[in-house]
Design an enzyme around this catalytic site. Structure first.
Site, short mmCIF file in Angstrom:
data_model
loop_
_atom_site.label_atom_id
_atom_site.label_comp_id
_atom_site.label_asym_id
_atom_site.label_seq_id
_atom_site.Cartn_x
_atom_site.Cartn_y
_atom_site.Cartn_z
N GLU A 524 52.85 3.29 -31.59
CA GLU A 524 53.10 4.61 -30.99
C GLU A 524 51.80 5.39 -30.82
O GLU A 524 51.58 6.04 -29.81
CB GLU A 524 54.10 5.41 -31.83
CG GLU A 524 55.49 4.78 -31.95
CD GLU A 524 56.11 4.38 -30.62
OE1 GLU A 524 55.77 4.97 -29.58
OE2 GLU A 524 56.93 3.44 -30.62
N ASP A 588 51.10 -2.71 -28.45
CA ASP A 588 51.32 -3.78 -29.43
C ASP A 588 49.98 -4.31 -29.97
O ASP A 588 49.81 -4.48 -31.18
CB ASP A 588 52.07 -4.97 -28.79
CG ASP A 588 53.57 -4.72 -28.70
OD1 ASP A 588 54.08 -3.79 -29.34
OD2 ASP A 588 54.24 -5.49 -27.96
ZN LIG Z 1 56.16 1.51 -26.90
#
Ligand SMILES: [Zn+2]
Length: 692
Positions: A524, A588
């Site tokens: 995030e 990621d």
């Molecule tokens: Zn995301």
């Protein structure tokens, strides 16, 4: 995770009514058994016959994948679903109690909403009757000139999304302002490409779609020739709207969806559509300018409205009323709706049990009412404090990462650090709960409840026009198994629902928690610096803060990821779309790196004390570093239907589980080191990509 710059459809009603029931609740059956509690770091999921350096996903998840086929009522089954299923089960128990023995007015309200949905018997008795008022309304359309006023009424009174959406959002160049915005909408199939792609698979699906629309009109009682003509009209109009729509990849670029216009300028794009009448009907406040996200769409819409007959337009409106209501009506509508959207399109074998659908629907409509009681039961106070500690550790790690980034100039690093320092954290649930007192819920009127709740949300959104931004507001409900970053608010949000195994377990060692929730937090945060987020400054305004040279280097590096993920196959003839998934892949890849750094910090500081139970530096036979990667990889264990893989490859900005696990570790050499891989093996390639 998902970037929601907009909140969609809504509207308002007045007066408080706790819904006197005249009908005994005929509850559909509940769950057969309690779903098992997911666990973090599951040794039994590991397939030791696989080589982690060749196929890490197979190693981390092989046994799980073999033992967990997609359940008949699902199209995708992974660790997220296991947890979501359990959360839904707990929520169901609470909703059932509220429906039977409410103790507070709020419980009465959401209990009635839930009961109205569970009353299958009433739905079957009513047939298509609840839909009649909106169909009668559409029948009054006598002239295309009245269409704009009609669309306004359908959107606001009946929660019917047709043609386009109108909403209030933060101005992307001045995030302190909330402005009106409008954008393309009005398609039924999942993406514009479904109407336009010229291959056998798409052609077949289009045929099946037309057939489905025809059958639904027949169920409504239309004559066969009329139903067939209506289905063709729907397809013609939606295809024209699809052609005029901007594709998903372009929609990711803030510059391409920002066109501030006066009403006169918007009117010039679609001269035959009466915007003044439309806006008057929506009850949105006065404004001088608005953002027209997709100008070309409004030109195409105007051209199609000129060409189409009044009857065709009415068929299109009737169809949207019908398809929106279908899952809420009697069995034949529910079944035909399932047959196309779930079975044909997604490969689902059995319809989702009613209790799950009603739990989801009640959470969607009254999530911040339901959530107040849910967090009391399911979110212990120390969970919040522990999350705050983890977030602080990740912030430090990202700061360090920025400082050491090999490709970025010092000038841009100063700006990046300022942006990181400005990120706000929201954990668990809202500080102040949404007030639902103006929403009327009736125990015997499910479709009405759905419409009024959508109306309530739409009005709540439109009322933001010109008001200060409420930074405490949440875009997800507390039991949700997800998290998000908002670029306009520059904040990260973690609902209580995700702060549990397999993401987080306070009784476990730091390695697995950093590999679990740590990588989610890192993900995030990194969204603030991905292909979209990096265009927003610390205050949430679109403003270039990279030097031109650094931006060029950034793009070179993101291009590497685009190419890499473009190469990942999800079904025969269907690869991921590297540009569509770029933001998520960047998050990621950055997320795992900083979560790993944060873990190394803890291990260096606390030494053996951080990892009690280790024998010769190993627990369960794994080093802390290996446990970190396994906990991460196991977040992504999943099975899905082939149809679902195809739909998501065209529409979902996230990569599939297998590639989220493998794509990420093969770009991070610490993984190869942890598992003793050799450079050149699949999980330790020489041409890896790195952005953050
Ligand atoms: Zn995301």
């Amino acid at each position: 995770m998902n970037l929601k710059l907009i909140a969609s459809f809504f509207v308002l009603s007045t007066g408080v009514c706790l819904g006197q029931s005249l009908v005994a609740p005929e509850m559909a059956p509940g769950p057969a058994s309690e779903p098992k509690k997911p666990i973090i770091f599951d040794l039994s999921s590991i397939d030791k016959t696989a080589d982690p350096c060749t196929d890490f996903y197979k190693y981390a998840c092989g046994n799980w994948v073999a033992k967990n086929p997609v359940p008949a009522d699902q199209v995708r089954w992974g660790r997220f679903n296991e947890l979501a299923e359990r959360n839904a089960y707990l929520l169901y128990a609470e909703l059932k109690t509220a429906a039977e023995e409410p103790k507070t007015p709020l419980q009465k309200k959401y209990g009635d909403y839930f009961a109205s949905c569970m009353n299958v018997d009433l739905a079957d008795r009513l047939g298509a009757k609840p839909l009649q008022p909106v169909l009668d309304k559409i029948a009054t359309l006598k002239d295309k000139k009245q269409l704009a006023a009609m669309v306004a009424e359908l959107q606001s009174e009946y929660a019917l999304g047709t043609f386009y959406a109108l909403y209030v959002q933060q101005d992307q160049k001045d995030s302190s302002q909330q402005i009106a915005s409008t954008r393309q909408a009005g398609l039924t199939l999942p993406d514009r490409s479904y109407y336009l792609t010229d291959d056998a698979r798409s052609e077949k699906l289009r045929g099946e779609y037309i057939e489905h629309v025809r059958k639904m009109f027949l169920l409504l009682g239309d004559a066969p020739e009329q139903a067939a003509a209506e289905a063709n009209s729907v397809m013609t109009i939606e295809t024209a709207l699809g052609k005029g729509s901007t594709d998903r990849v372009e929609m990711r670029d803030p510059a391409k969806v920002y066109h501030i216009m006066t009403l006169t300028e918007l009117q010039a794009l679609s001269p035959d559509y009466d915007w003044t009448a439309y806006l008057k009907g929506t009850k949105i406040g006065e404004f001088k300018t608005l953002n027209v996200a997709t100008p070309d769409f409004f030109k195409a819409m105007n051209a199609e409205l000129d060409t189409a007959s009044l009857d065709s337009i009415k068929s299109y409106l009737r169809w949207h009323a019908l398809r929106t209501a279908a899952p809420l009506l009697s069995r034949p509508f529910v079944e035909e709706n399932f047959n196309f959207f779930s079975a044909t399109l997604q490969g689902q074998k059995e319809d989702t049990p009613r209790w799950k659908r009603c739990t989801r629907a009640t959470d969607g409509a009254l999530g911040e009412a339901v959530g107040q009681d849910w967090v009391k039961q399911n979110f212990p106070p120390d969970a919040k404090a522990n999350m705050e500690k983890l977030v602080a550790a990740l912030e430090l790690a990202l700061g360090q990462d920025i400082k050491e980034l090999p490709w970025m100039s010092d000038a841009t690093k100063v700006e990046a650090k300022a942006k990181l320092d400005a990120i706000r954290n929201k954990i668990g649930y809202p500080a102040n709960w949404r007030d639902y007192s103006s929403l009327t819920v009736k125990r015997d009127d499910y479709l009405g409840n759905v419409e009024r709740s959508a109306e309530f949300e739409r009005a709540r959104n439109l009322a933001k026009l010109g008001k200060p931004v409420d930074e405490r507001e949440w875009g997800m409900t507390p039991p949700t198994v997800n998290a998000y970053y908002s670029p306009s608010q520059n904040d990260i949000n973690f609902p209580a629902g995700i702060l549990q195994p397999p993401f987080f377990d306070n009784s476990k060692d730091p390695a697995v928690n950093f590999g679990g929730i740590g990588t989610v937090i890192g993900h995030e945060m990194t969204h603030g610096f991905d292909d979209q987020g990096s265009k927003y400054d610390p205050q949430g305004n679109v403003r270039p803060w990279f030097t031109a040279e650094d931006r060029a280097k950034f793009t070179e590096r993101t291009d590497c990821e685009v190419k890499e993920y473009d190469g990942f196959k999800v079904a025969e003839g269907q690869n991921l779309n590297g540009k569509l998934t770029l933001g998520e892949n960047t998050a990621d890849n950055g997320g795992i790196r900083i979560a790993y750094q944060a873990l190394e910090e803890v291990l260096a500081k606390q030494g053996a004390a951080a990892e009690p139970g280790y024998v010769d530096g190993k627990l369960d036979g794994y080093t802390p570093q290996q446990r970190f990667f396994l906990a991460f990889g196991q977040l992504w264990c999943q099975n899905q239907t082939e149809q679902n893989a195809r739909v998501l490859a065209k529409t979902d900005p996230h990569s599939t589980g297998e590639w989220r696990a493998k794509g990420t570790v093969q770009n991070f050499d610490e993984f190869g080191k942890a598992f003793g891989c050799k450079v050149g093996q699949p999980m330790m390639p020489t041409n890896s990509c790195r952005v953050w």
